[in-house]
Design a protein around this motif. Sequence first.
Motif: not given
Length: 283
Positions: A134-158
Amino acid sequence: MKKAPFVSLHNHTELGSPLDGMNDVNQLFDQAKSLNQRAIAITDHGTMTAHYDCFKASQRTGVKLIPGMEAYFAPDLSIKRSNHLILLPKTHLGYKNILRLNYEAYKNQVSGYMGKKTPRISWEHLEAFNKDVICLTACSNGPIAKALIAENDEDEAIRRMLRLQSIFSDRLFLELQPHALKTEDGNVDQMLLNQKLIEFGRNHGIKYTITCDAHYLDKDHAKYHDMMLAIKDKKAVDDPNRFRYGVQDMYLKSHEEIIDFFGSEIANEGMKNSVMISDMCEE
């Protein structure tokens, strides 16, 4: 007595996450028992070191152990940077696969901050060794969070989220956390992350769950954890430039506190899924 409707699936110990997690294994299981929680997951950074001691604490307290790991994940192993993913075993095979992923990670370790070795896995490793994991997407250092927040790239997060979904299918869960950590540099904004993950989940049919990401036992221990971070950084406690969390909420919370933070609708759905995940994991 009826069990609490919540299981925290992301927690750290002093054994497996030294100078970051400060939870004594026995105290952590005692705390889960005092909160009437049926289970707890142990997810130390890049290691499964604490699992045997946690097994003994589980046997003593009757609190079910879910022996997981917070893996270091690198979308590109040629780059040193890595993100976090929570991996939990459904079965004995799932546990063996997490062990294998941990082994592969140490074959791809790099030297990072203050010489610390970081073991890393890639997309290819997840694709090869994901059965019954089972996989959980983790904290603000998760791969989705990093793309979405730090890199401001919603498309990459998705894109990252959908690739994880293609690997784990219904064993992927988006991870919300009950705190408001936000950094001045804009790289972390947990409230925005929670909001966007709920939105992503609804748009793409992916369930979310809630975790505490507990690094210490309770709110009173936050100040001691902050001192430990100063030691880790080799800086004075009052040094304005040292690493610190910025919130006092990284502890094992009760289900009432989860509801207070998220409100009943979001909290009840996320907590229900936390219990479902716990039930999916064999003892």
